[in-house]
Design a protein around this motif. Structure first.
Motif, PDB file in Angstrom:
ATOM      1  N   THR A  10      28.805  57.197  30.514  1.00 19.17           N
ATOM      2  CA  THR A  10      30.226  57.519  30.381  1.00 19.17           C
ATOM      3  C   THR A  10      30.543  58.836  31.073  1.00 19.17           C
ATOM      4  OG1 THR A  10      29.987  58.736  28.299  1.00 19.17           O
ATOM      5  CG2 THR A  10      30.335  56.349  28.140  1.00 19.17           C
ATOM      6  N   ARG A  11      31.813  58.986  31.437  1.00 22.54           N
ATOM      7  CA  ARG A  11      32.303  60.236  32.027  1.00 22.54           C
ATOM      8  C   ARG A  11      33.781  60.360  31.704  1.00 22.54           C
ATOM      9  NH1 ARG A  11      30.897  63.569  36.419  1.00 22.54           N
ATOM     10  NH2 ARG A  11      32.660  64.907  36.857  1.00 22.54           N
ATOM     11  N   THR A  12      34.193  61.555  31.337  1.00 21.12           N
ATOM     12  CA  THR A  12      35.611  61.792  31.118  1.00 21.12           C
ATOM     13  C   THR A  12      35.945  63.240  31.463  1.00 21.12           C
ATOM     14  OG1 THR A  12      37.430  61.778  29.534  1.00 21.12           O
ATOM     15  CG2 THR A  12      35.263  62.276  28.651  1.00 21.12           C
ATOM     16  N   ASP A  13      37.039  63.415  32.171  1.00 17.73           N
ATOM     17  CA  ASP A  13      37.531  64.753  32.497  1.00 17.73           C
ATOM     18  C   ASP A  13      38.877  65.029  31.844  1.00 17.73           C
ATOM     19  OD1 ASP A  13      35.331  65.308  34.087  1.00 17.73           O
ATOM     20  OD2 ASP A  13      36.284  64.567  35.905  1.00 17.73           O
ATOM     21  N   GLY A  37      29.140  64.203  16.745  1.00 18.12           N
ATOM     22  CA  GLY A  37      29.822  63.014  17.218  1.00 18.12           C
ATOM     23  C   GLY A  37      30.836  63.277  18.311  1.00 18.12           C
ATOM     24  N   PHE A  38      31.241  64.539  18.477  1.00 16.12           N
ATOM     25  CA  PHE A  38      32.163  64.895  19.553  1.00 16.12           C
ATOM     26  C   PHE A  38      31.390  65.100  20.839  1.00 16.12           C
ATOM     27  CE2 PHE A  38      34.881  66.276  16.052  1.00 16.12           C
ATOM     28  CZ  PHE A  38      36.121  65.840  16.488  1.00 16.12           C
ATOM     29  N   GLY A  39      31.918  64.588  21.930  1.00 14.86           N
ATOM     30  CA  GLY A  39      31.369  64.870  23.244  1.00 14.86           C
ATOM     31  C   GLY A  39      32.159  65.990  23.895  1.00 14.86           C
ATOM     32  N   ASP A  40      31.711  66.436  25.037  1.00 12.80           N
ATOM     33  CA  ASP A  40      32.396  67.495  25.769  1.00 12.80           C
ATOM     34  C   ASP A  40      33.251  66.905  26.878  1.00 12.80           C
ATOM     35  OD1 ASP A  40      31.261  69.969  24.583  1.00 12.80           O
ATOM     36  OD2 ASP A  40      29.375  69.083  25.262  1.00 12.80           O
ATOM     37  N   ILE A  41      34.407  67.513  27.093  1.00 15.17           N
ATOM     38  CA  ILE A  41      35.264  67.110  28.198  1.00 15.17           C
ATOM     39  C   ILE A  41      34.536  67.469  29.487  1.00 15.17           C
ATOM     40  CG2 ILE A  41      37.522  67.386  29.265  1.00 15.17           C
ATOM     41  CD1 ILE A  41      38.331  68.648  26.462  1.00 15.17           C
ATOM     42  N   GLU A  76      45.710  73.640  27.929  1.00 15.29           N
ATOM     43  CA  GLU A  76      44.659  73.889  28.915  1.00 15.29           C
ATOM     44  C   GLU A  76      43.283  73.774  28.256  1.00 15.29           C
ATOM     45  OE1 GLU A  76      45.183  77.455  31.150  1.00 15.29           O
ATOM     46  OE2 GLU A  76      47.357  77.208  31.242  1.00 15.29           O
ATOM     47  N   TYR A  77      42.303  73.437  29.055  1.00 14.44           N
ATOM     48  CA  TYR A  77      40.940  73.289  28.550  1.00 14.44           C
ATOM     49  C   TYR A  77      39.955  73.498  29.685  1.00 14.44           C
ATOM     50  CZ  TYR A  77      41.577  68.675  30.609  1.00 14.44           C
ATOM     51  OH  TYR A  77      41.852  67.653  31.475  1.00 14.44           O
ATOM     52  N   ASP A  78      38.719  73.768  29.320  1.00 15.79           N
ATOM     53  CA  ASP A  78      37.648  73.930  30.299  1.00 15.79           C
ATOM     54  C   ASP A  78      36.743  72.710  30.246  1.00 15.79           C
ATOM     55  OD1 ASP A  78      38.422  76.542  31.081  1.00 15.79           O
ATOM     56  OD2 ASP A  78      37.410  77.385  29.324  1.00 15.79           O
ATOM     57  N   LEU A  79      36.259  72.294  31.406  1.00 15.56           N
ATOM     58  CA  LEU A  79      35.315  71.191  31.473  1.00 15.56           C
ATOM     59  C   LEU A  79      33.922  71.663  31.072  1.00 15.56           C
ATOM     60  CD1 LEU A  79      36.296  69.419  34.811  1.00 15.56           C
ATOM     61  CD2 LEU A  79      36.840  68.709  32.483  1.00 15.56           C
ATOM     62  N   TYR A  80      33.119  70.759  30.601  1.00 15.02           N
ATOM     63  CA  TYR A  80      31.727  71.014  30.248  1.00 15.02           C
ATOM     64  C   TYR A  80      30.982  71.493  31.489  1.00 15.02           C
ATOM     65  CZ  TYR A  80      26.963  69.766  28.711  1.00 15.02           C
ATOM     66  OH  TYR A  80      25.631  69.766  28.384  1.00 15.02           O
ATOM     67  N   THR A  81      30.393  72.665  31.406  1.00 14.82           N
ATOM     68  CA  THR A  81      29.703  73.227  32.569  1.00 14.82           C
ATOM     69  C   THR A  81      28.245  73.572  32.287  1.00 14.82           C
ATOM     70  OG1 THR A  81      30.440  75.460  31.997  1.00 14.82           O
ATOM     71  CG2 THR A  81      31.816  74.206  33.544  1.00 14.82           C
ATOM     72  N   SER A  82      27.795  73.394  31.063  1.00 16.12           N
ATOM     73  CA  SER A  82      26.435  73.774  30.699  1.00 16.12           C
ATOM     74  C   SER A  82      25.392  73.082  31.572  1.00 16.12           C
ATOM     75  CB  SER A  82      26.167  73.447  29.233  1.00 16.12           C
ATOM     76  OG  SER A  82      24.800  73.510  28.936  1.00 16.12           O
ATOM     77  N   GLY A  83      25.568  71.799  31.782  1.00 14.83           N
ATOM     78  CA  GLY A  83      24.600  71.056  32.554  1.00 14.83           C
ATOM     79  C   GLY A  83      23.330  70.732  31.803  1.00 14.83           C
TER      80      GLY A  83
END
Length: 101
Positions: A10-13, A37-41, A76-83
């Motif tokens: 899955t992928r979501t932005d 249970g929450f994923g990251d944007i 506004e929000y930030d995308l998941y960047t941890s990697g």
């Protein structure tokens, strides 16, 4: 406890992804995702499932044991960047130690 993996990549932005076990599996004493249970944007990958059984249960390949759904985001929000878990291809053991590097 066991670790499993979704069949779906899955992928979501634009939405907050969430994963829950199905009530039919819960009624068998099989809990699919105990925490987080929450994923990251911005997350892209397979979901690693934290599977806990309170009694012996047999799970067969490709049986639907969980569901992913998405919530809208306002503002506004930030995308998941941890990697840390991004673009994984298999079951991911804990990478908590990377938070301290």
């Amino acid at each position: 406890m066991y670790l499993g993996r979704t069949n779906e990549f899955t992928r979501t932005d634009r939405y907050v992804p969430m994963l829950e076990g199905r009530s039919s599996t819960g009624r068998l004493g099989l809990f699919i995702h105990v925490t987080a249970g929450f994923g990251d944007i911005g997350f892209a990958g397979y979901w690693t499932l934290e599977i806990f059984c309170v009694q012996p249960v047999r799970i067969y390949p490709n049986v639907e044991i969980c569901q992913i759904y998405y919530h809208d985001i306002d503002g506004e929000y930030d995308l998941y960047t941890s990697g840390k878990y991004q673009n994984n291809s298999g079951i991911q053991a804990s990478l908590l130690y990377k938070d301290f590097e």
